[in-house]
Scaffold this motif. Structure first.
Motif, PDB file in Angstrom:
ATOM      1  N   ASN A   1       0.846  -1.269   0.104  1.00 31.65           N
ATOM      2  CA  ASN A   1       0.017   0.004  -0.015  1.00 31.65           C
ATOM      3  C   ASN A   1       0.898   1.243  -0.219  1.00 31.65           C
ATOM      4  O   ASN A   1       0.802   2.077   1.028  1.00 31.65           O
ATOM      5  CB  ASN A   1      -0.891  -0.010   1.211  1.00 31.65           C
ATOM      6  CG  ASN A   1      -2.184  -0.917   1.198  1.00 31.65           C
ATOM      7  OD1 ASN A   1      -2.376  -1.507  -0.128  1.00 31.65           O
ATOM      8  ND2 ASN A   1      -2.931  -1.357   1.986  1.00 31.65           N
ATOM      9  N   GLU A   2       1.581   1.514  -0.906  1.00 26.62           N
ATOM     10  CA  GLU A   2       2.297   2.680  -1.240  1.00 26.62           C
ATOM     11  C   GLU A   2       2.196   3.378  -2.513  1.00 26.62           C
ATOM     12  O   GLU A   2       3.091   4.109  -3.278  1.00 26.62           O
ATOM     13  CB  GLU A   2       3.824   2.180  -1.118  1.00 26.62           C
ATOM     14  CG  GLU A   2       4.333   1.352  -0.080  1.00 26.62           C
ATOM     15  CD  GLU A   2       4.465   2.293   1.094  1.00 26.62           C
ATOM     16  OE1 GLU A   2       3.986   3.456   1.259  1.00 26.62           O
ATOM     17  OE2 GLU A   2       4.836   1.490   2.382  1.00 26.62           O
TER      18      GLU A   2
ATOM     19  N   ASP B   1       8.568   3.916   0.668  1.00 23.31           N
ATOM     20  CA  ASP B   1       7.667   4.597   1.115  1.00 23.31           C
ATOM     21  C   ASP B   1       7.856   6.057   1.034  1.00 23.31           C
ATOM     22  O   ASP B   1       7.478   6.886   1.620  1.00 23.31           O
ATOM     23  CB  ASP B   1       7.452   4.206   2.671  1.00 23.31           C
ATOM     24  CG  ASP B   1       8.754   4.242   3.427  1.00 23.31           C
ATOM     25  OD1 ASP B   1       9.754   4.725   2.730  1.00 23.31           O
ATOM     26  OD2 ASP B   1       8.908   4.076   4.534  1.00 23.31           O
TER      27      ASP B   1
ATOM     28  N   SER C   1      10.711   7.331   2.151  1.00 23.57           N
ATOM     29  CA  SER C   1      11.508   7.774   3.103  1.00 23.57           C
ATOM     30  C   SER C   1      13.087   7.763   2.700  1.00 23.57           C
ATOM     31  O   SER C   1      13.966   8.643   3.379  1.00 23.57           O
ATOM     32  CB  SER C   1      11.718   7.006   4.224  1.00 23.57           C
ATOM     33  OG  SER C   1      11.863   5.692   3.825  1.00 23.57           O
TER      34      SER C   1
ATOM     35  N   SER D   1      11.412   8.987  14.754  1.00 19.70           N
ATOM     36  CA  SER D   1      10.896   9.443  16.321  1.00 19.70           C
ATOM     37  C   SER D   1      11.756   8.847  17.141  1.00 19.70           C
ATOM     38  O   SER D   1      12.899   8.214  16.935  1.00 19.70           O
ATOM     39  CB  SER D   1       9.436   8.785  16.596  1.00 19.70           C
ATOM     40  OG  SER D   1       9.745   7.292  16.818  1.00 19.70           O
TER      41      SER D   1
ATOM     42  N   ARG E   1       8.346   9.406   5.821  1.00 27.53           N
ATOM     43  CA  ARG E   1       7.638   8.707   4.816  1.00 27.53           C
ATOM     44  C   ARG E   1       6.325   9.197   4.266  1.00 27.53           C
ATOM     45  O   ARG E   1       5.917  10.202   4.878  1.00 27.53           O
ATOM     46  CB  ARG E   1       7.318   7.262   5.422  1.00 27.53           C
ATOM     47  CG  ARG E   1       6.001   7.388   6.375  1.00 27.53           C
ATOM     48  CD  ARG E   1       5.518   5.943   6.620  1.00 27.53           C
ATOM     49  NE  ARG E   1       4.650   5.672   5.644  1.00 27.53           N
ATOM     50  CZ  ARG E   1       4.836   4.434   4.755  1.00 27.53           C
ATOM     51  NH1 ARG E   1       5.469   3.491   5.129  1.00 27.53           N
ATOM     52  NH2 ARG E   1       3.991   4.225   3.938  1.00 27.53           N
TER      53      ARG E   1
ATOM     54  N   GLY F   1       2.743   8.802   3.347  1.00 29.46           N
ATOM     55  CA  GLY F   1       1.740   8.091   3.827  1.00 29.46           C
ATOM     56  C   GLY F   1       1.719   7.527   5.159  1.00 29.46           C
ATOM     57  O   GLY F   1       2.654   7.713   5.736  1.00 29.46           O
ATOM     58  N   LYS F   2       0.786   6.872   5.699  1.00 31.08           N
ATOM     59  CA  LYS F   2       0.848   6.186   6.978  1.00 31.08           C
ATOM     60  C   LYS F   2       1.490   5.140   7.129  1.00 31.08           C
ATOM     61  O   LYS F   2       1.586   4.043   6.377  1.00 31.08           O
ATOM     62  CB  LYS F   2      -0.474   6.076   7.444  1.00 31.08           C
ATOM     63  CG  LYS F   2      -0.771   5.491   9.068  1.00 31.08           C
ATOM     64  CD  LYS F   2      -2.070   5.181   9.429  1.00 31.08           C
ATOM     65  CE  LYS F   2      -2.271   4.816  10.867  1.00 31.08           C
ATOM     66  NZ  LYS F   2      -3.618   4.712  11.274  1.00 31.08           N
ATOM     67  N   SER F   3       2.520   4.946   8.080  1.00 31.60           N
ATOM     68  CA  SER F   3       3.227   3.491   8.183  1.00 31.60           C
ATOM     69  C   SER F   3       2.420   2.447   8.790  1.00 31.60           C
ATOM     70  O   SER F   3       1.708   2.677   9.631  1.00 31.60           O
ATOM     71  CB  SER F   3       4.493   3.828   9.259  1.00 31.60           C
ATOM     72  OG  SER F   3       5.071   2.610   9.696  1.00 31.60           O
ATOM     73  N   LYS F   4       2.411   1.543   8.246  1.00 36.98           N
ATOM     74  CA  LYS F   4       1.729   0.234   8.591  1.00 36.98           C
ATOM     75  C   LYS F   4       2.382  -0.671   9.532  1.00 36.98           C
ATOM     76  O   LYS F   4       1.708  -1.442  10.304  1.00 36.98           O
ATOM     77  CB  LYS F   4       1.455  -0.705   7.202  1.00 36.98           C
ATOM     78  CG  LYS F   4       0.313  -0.164   6.402  1.00 36.98           C
ATOM     79  CD  LYS F   4       0.839   0.684   5.454  1.00 36.98           C
ATOM     80  CE  LYS F   4       1.944   0.230   4.650  1.00 36.98           C
ATOM     81  NZ  LYS F   4       2.303   1.359   3.498  1.00 36.98           N
TER      82      LYS F   4
ATOM     83  N   GLY G   1       4.698   2.826  12.415  1.00 36.79           N
ATOM     84  CA  GLY G   1       3.949   3.969  12.723  1.00 36.79           C
ATOM     85  C   GLY G   1       2.783   3.833  13.552  1.00 36.79           C
ATOM     86  O   GLY G   1       2.242   4.538  14.194  1.00 36.79           O
ATOM     87  N   THR G   2       2.859   2.591  14.278  1.00 34.86           N
ATOM     88  CA  THR G   2       1.987   2.127  15.431  1.00 34.86           C
ATOM     89  C   THR G   2       2.682   1.795  16.387  1.00 34.86           C
ATOM     90  O   THR G   2       3.678   0.793  16.413  1.00 34.86           O
ATOM     91  CB  THR G   2       0.693   1.397  14.607  1.00 34.86           C
ATOM     92  OG1 THR G   2       1.270  -0.080  14.844  1.00 34.86           O
ATOM     93  CG2 THR G   2       0.062   1.807  13.572  1.00 34.86           C
TER      94      THR G   2
END
Length: 217
Positions: free
Chosen positions: A12-13, A82, A84, A118, A191, A193-196, A199-200
């Motif tokens: 999903n990129e 992604d 990055s 982060s 990156r 978009g949202k990290s899969k 990112g969580t």
């Protein structure tokens, strides 16, 4: 210059692929490994001229292994899809492999601000790199997601990890085999978009656990 294929594990990129593929220099051919995307990533990559292969088995290591087995070039590089990482850094990363001064070239990331990396993930990376250094006897700065080596040599390592421990297993197996390992500074941007995964909190924890398991094995 020898042909180089760039393995791009992809899940999903679709938003990042246009800029990622556009960043690859001449002589670096993309091989997008679609790892179950449902956002049109595979179709986007094909429309931009990239070779796409499907990898139904989920996991970063599974995608890397599928790309390695599908590649045909003597030298391969792996790069996140992604946004990055910048494909413009690939020639410097691959140069030691092409010049045969190293057997494995890995990146050492220079983050472009806090948004790119982060402090929690940077701290975890530093701790894991320290563990890898003790395990391999080689000073490892970063478990970088951009690396290059000769394809047949990588296949001979017979890597088994199919999840997030794959980069650590690569370093350990290469060190155990007596490979010459070098590290090349590269830029690291936020990156697209949202990290899969990282990112969580849960995804980051699982990735760290996978890496630790690979180091301890």
């Amino acid at each position: 210059m020898e042909a180089v294929q760039v393995i791009l594990p992809c899940w999903n990129e679709v938003a990042a692929l246009p800029s990622v593929l556009a960043s690859l220099p001449a002589g670096f051919t993309p091989l997008v490994v679609d790892n179950g995307s449902d956002d049109g990533s595979a179709e986007m990559a094909r429309s931009l001229g990239a070779v796409v292969i499907d990898c139904p088995e989920r996991g970063y290591g599974a995608a890397c292994d599928a790309g390695l087995r599908a590649a045909t070039a003597p030298v391969v590089a792996v790069m996140d899809a992604d946004g990055s990482l910048d494909g413009a850094d690939l020639p410097r990363l691959v140069a030691p492999i092409l010049g045969r001064s190293a057997d494995l070239s890995i990146c050492s990331r220079r983050p472009a601000g806090r948004a790119a990396w982060s402090w929690r993930l940077r701290f975890a990376n530093r701790r894991l790199a320290g563990q890898l250094s003790r395990r391999t006897g080689i000073k490892i700065i970063d478990l970088g997601p951009m690396r290059a080596a000769r394809r047949e040599a990588l296949l001979d390592l017979d890597l088994r990890d199919r999840r997030s421990g794959y980069p650590a297993e690569t370093l350990i197996a290469a060190a155990d085999a007596g490979w010459r390992i070098c590290q090349v500074d590269v830029g690291y941007a936020p990156r697209i978009g949202k990290s899969k995964i990282t990112g969580t909190p849960l995804g980051a924890l699982r990735a760290v656990q996978d890496l630790r398991a690979a180091i301890r094995s």
